[in-house]
Design an enzyme around this catalytic site. Sequence first.
Site, short mmCIF file in Angstrom:
data_model
loop_
_atom_site.label_atom_id
_atom_site.label_comp_id
_atom_site.label_asym_id
_atom_site.label_seq_id
_atom_site.Cartn_x
_atom_site.Cartn_y
_atom_site.Cartn_z
N GLY A 98 0.24 3.63 -8.65
CA GLY A 98 1.50 2.89 -8.57
C GLY A 98 2.03 2.56 -9.94
O GLY A 98 1.26 2.29 -10.87
N ASN A 111 6.22 -3.76 -0.40
CA ASN A 111 5.18 -4.62 -0.96
C ASN A 111 4.24 -5.15 0.11
O ASN A 111 3.51 -6.11 -0.13
CB ASN A 111 5.81 -5.79 -1.72
CG ASN A 111 6.35 -5.38 -3.08
OD1 ASN A 111 5.92 -4.38 -3.64
ND2 ASN A 111 7.30 -6.13 -3.59
N GLU A 127 1.30 -0.49 -14.49
CA GLU A 127 0.85 0.57 -13.62
C GLU A 127 -0.53 0.22 -13.07
O GLU A 127 -1.30 -0.49 -13.71
CB GLU A 127 0.80 1.91 -14.35
CG GLU A 127 -0.24 2.01 -15.44
CD GLU A 127 -0.26 3.39 -16.10
OE1 GLU A 127 0.73 4.13 -15.95
OE2 GLU A 127 -1.27 3.72 -16.76
N PRO A 144 9.37 -4.43 2.60
CA PRO A 144 8.40 -3.53 3.24
C PRO A 144 7.54 -2.75 2.25
O PRO A 144 6.37 -2.49 2.53
CB PRO A 144 9.29 -2.60 4.07
CG PRO A 144 10.48 -3.44 4.40
CD PRO A 144 10.73 -4.28 3.18
N ASP A 191 9.98 -11.35 -3.98
CA ASP A 191 10.20 -9.90 -3.90
C ASP A 191 9.57 -9.34 -2.64
O ASP A 191 8.95 -8.28 -2.66
CB ASP A 191 9.62 -9.21 -5.14
CG ASP A 191 10.11 -7.77 -5.28
OD1 ASP A 191 11.17 -7.45 -4.72
OD2 ASP A 191 9.41 -6.97 -5.95
#
Length: 222
Positions: free
Chosen positions: A59, A179, A65, A177, A174
């Site tokens: 990710g 997350n 990252e 979907p 935040d």
Amino acid sequence: SRPAGWQLSCWQSCYAPRPAAYDGFMATDDESDTQVRAPIEERADTNVSSVYSMGEVIGRGGMGEVSLALDRKIGRDVAIKRLRVDAPTELDIARFMREARIQARLDHPSIVPVYELGKDQAGKPYFTMKRVAGTTLTDLLTNPTTTRQRLLRAFADVCRAIDFAHTRGVVHRDLKPGNIVLGEFGDVYVLDWGVARVLEDAVIAADIDRKSTRLNSSHEDL
């Protein structure tokens, strides 16, 4: 029968952006920050490659990252998050470490536990956490085989996790979907607390900022 796209419409309505007033969420006066995880291990100067066998990147975000890794010391698979930028500013480092501390203090089954927070030999911060395997809610919502029952169970788990965070004075900010991850055995996780807001007058906010500053200073002293 249900209209096409009902799952996506349902979840989008539930997780639509909150009004600005929502950022002012206040925990009740009688709530105390008593349910927190055990203190995470902190390392001020670590050769990451000597402690962890690094795997593939799974990710990427704006600045960070996440990669798969193996903790050689105890033989545990973990996920490790690091800053992507070559020369992070002090503000970048402070925000990154603050994210780790906020996530580590929220002790809930649907919030990924943090194992270790530290800086590598180059002075760049990292933190390790539980490796989560599963499918994002984004993918499930576009899969016609996803059942309403599975979505409702996940919705309930997410609500419990967010409610727990609110009682600890933390607002995710935040929630979407992408997350949210659903595992193979019924587990549900709310990810990415990078832009979470902690009440300015909350005890945990002061504690998080104080400890993040202390770790940053200890590395500069080395």
